[in-house]
Write an enzyme that holds these catalytic residues in place. Structure first.
Site, PDB file in Angstrom:
ATOM      1  N   LYS A  26       0.834  -1.148  -0.075  1.00  0.00           N
ATOM      2  CA  LYS A  26       0.022  -0.130  -0.111  1.00  0.00           C
ATOM      3  C   LYS A  26       0.950   1.173  -0.110  1.00  0.00           C
ATOM      4  O   LYS A  26       1.057   1.823   1.117  1.00  0.00           O
ATOM      5  CB  LYS A  26      -0.947  -0.146   1.372  1.00  0.00           C
ATOM      6  CG  LYS A  26      -2.284   0.694   0.977  1.00  0.00           C
ATOM      7  CD  LYS A  26      -3.276   0.522   2.070  1.00  0.00           C
ATOM      8  CE  LYS A  26      -3.999   1.683   2.448  1.00  0.00           C
ATOM      9  NZ  LYS A  26      -5.081   1.870   1.216  1.00  0.00           N
TER      10      LYS A  26
HETATM   11  N1  PMP Z   1      -7.731  -1.888  -2.869  1.00  0.00           N
HETATM   12  C1  PMP Z   1      -7.350  -0.875  -2.890  1.00  0.00           C
HETATM   13  C2  PMP Z   1      -6.476  -0.089  -3.819  1.00  0.00           C
HETATM   14  C3  PMP Z   1      -7.330  -0.058  -1.698  1.00  0.00           C
HETATM   15  O1  PMP Z   1      -6.613   1.253  -1.243  1.00  0.00           O
HETATM   16  C4  PMP Z   1      -8.134  -0.676  -0.447  1.00  0.00           C
HETATM   17  C5  PMP Z   1      -8.305   0.260   0.917  1.00  0.00           C
HETATM   18  N2  PMP Z   1      -7.187  -0.189   1.754  1.00  0.00           N
HETATM   19  C6  PMP Z   1      -8.637  -1.942  -0.886  1.00  0.00           C
HETATM   20  C7  PMP Z   1      -8.399  -2.426  -1.951  1.00  0.00           C
HETATM   21  C8  PMP Z   1      -9.526  -2.326   0.359  1.00  0.00           C
HETATM   22  O2  PMP Z   1      -8.437  -2.803   1.555  1.00  0.00           O
HETATM   23  P1  PMP Z   1      -9.066  -3.068   2.810  1.00  0.00           P
HETATM   24  O3  PMP Z   1     -10.077  -3.907   2.933  1.00  0.00           O
HETATM   25  O4  PMP Z   1      -7.906  -3.725   3.505  1.00  0.00           O
HETATM   26  O5  PMP Z   1      -9.209  -1.574   3.309  1.00  0.00           O
END
Ligand code: PMP
Length: 321
Positions: A165
């Site tokens: 991320k």
């Molecule tokens: N895809 C992307 C590109 C994101 O930024 C997020 C948000 N974190 C998600 C999917 C969903 O991930 P999560 O459920 O861990 O927040």
């Protein structure tokens, strides 16, 4: 009302006092990695529960590893720090916690490594901060949203690794979501370079077809979402629905029985229309609605089976489990 605090350079300070210099590597080159964690205020318990904080911090460790950065605190220590920060801020409402590991050196030069005094290569120094702010709904939860397929393609693992991320990676998401909004849609769906479906700019995607729940997998350049994992678990365990990870073709979205996004910000957000094609009845589908119900029970610590998904911020008073 609470007052926002940040953990910055090893101290807890008022959010407004946490500032970085303009030469900071991460600010110039996008070399940070971060997390977003939701805290749910549950008035009956007088409690804020951070949802799957440990898993978010585990992912932060993995992202940092890819970027050649070290997180000095363990996922357990970071969870405690997040709880302490929300408690110090005194929030009695839904909150968002944002930890970020970043290349903190104030230097020109984009490499993740640099020459040390003895001539060897060393990692460019990094640091860590975390802040917390109040946070309500991000996308509509009560009615389905309208989305469009973005002309912006999702970055590939060999361009910027989507499973990390990384702050700089979010240019890709920002371009897609902004254009969708300028065109009057609520959100975008991004395709991979080969034209298959990847995910939303900040959400994973699920499709119901023939009674099975289908979601794109790690080979589709997705962030391996923690909400996605929770929804896969709840669908199988609570609803008895089979979940399949596989590639999804664009036009499968148009003919899906139900479609929804998952994510920390989005939670579970039903999609009612893709590029003008109505999905299912155009209303929140029955499976999506049931998943929303079990999900919101779990995040509010209403299902003891998933109690370890909820980290209590305030000291637990007698009689409250
Ligand atoms: N895809 C992307 C590109 C994101 O930024 C997020 C948000 N974190 C998600 C999917 C969903 O991930 P999560 O459920 O861990 O927040």
């Amino acid at each position: 009302m609470g007052e926002p605090f940040a953990y910055f350079e090893g101290n807890v300070v008022p959010l407004g006092d946490a500032k970085v210099g303009i030469m900071t590597h991460a600010l110039n080159y996008g070399t940070g990695c971060f997390e977003g964690i939701r805290g749910y205020w549950v008035p009956e318990d007088e409690q804020v529960y951070l949802f799957r904080a440990r898993e978010h911090f585990e992912r932060l460790h993995r992202s940092a590893h890819i970027l050649r950065m070290k997180v000095r605190l363990s996922p357990e220590e970071l969870t405690q720090l997040a709880c302490d920060l929300v408690a110090k801020s005194g929030y009695r409402e839904d909150v968002y916690v944002r930890p970020l590991v970043y290349k903190s050196a104030e230097q020109v030069g984009l490499s993740l490594v640099r020459k040390a005094e003895d001539g060897s290569l060393e990692d460019v120094p990094d640091d860590f901060f975390m802040f917390t702010v109040p946070f309500g709904a991000y996308l509509d939860l009560d009615k389905p949203i309208r989305v469009t397929i973005s002309p912006w393609r999702r970055i590939d693992d060999n361009v910027i690794p989507p499973r990390a991320k990384v702050t700089g990676l979010y240019i890709n998401s920002a371009l897609a979501t902004s254009q969708a909004k300028e065109l009057g849609f609520d959100e975008a769906i991004m395709l991979n370079s080969d034209g298959s479906v990847s995910e939303g700019p900040g959400e994973n995607i699920f499709m119901l077809r023939d009674g099975k729940l289908i979601t794109t997998g790690p080979d589709s350049n997705i962030l391996e979402g923690i909400t996605r994992h929770a929804v896969m678990t709840l669908a199988q365990e609570e609803l008895g629905i089979e979940v399949v990870e596989r590639r999804i073709a664009r036009t499968e979205l148009y003919i899906a029985d139900e479609l929804f996004f998952t994510g920390t910000a989005a939670q579970i957000s039903a999609i009612g229309e893709v590029d003008g094609r109505v999905i299912g009845s155009g209303e929140i589908g029955p499976v999506t609605a049931r998943l929303q119900k079990v999900f919101f029970d779990a995040v509010r610590n209403r299902n003891p089976k998933y109690g370890d998904w909820c980290a209590a911020v305030y000291p637990v008073s007698a009689g409250v489990s």
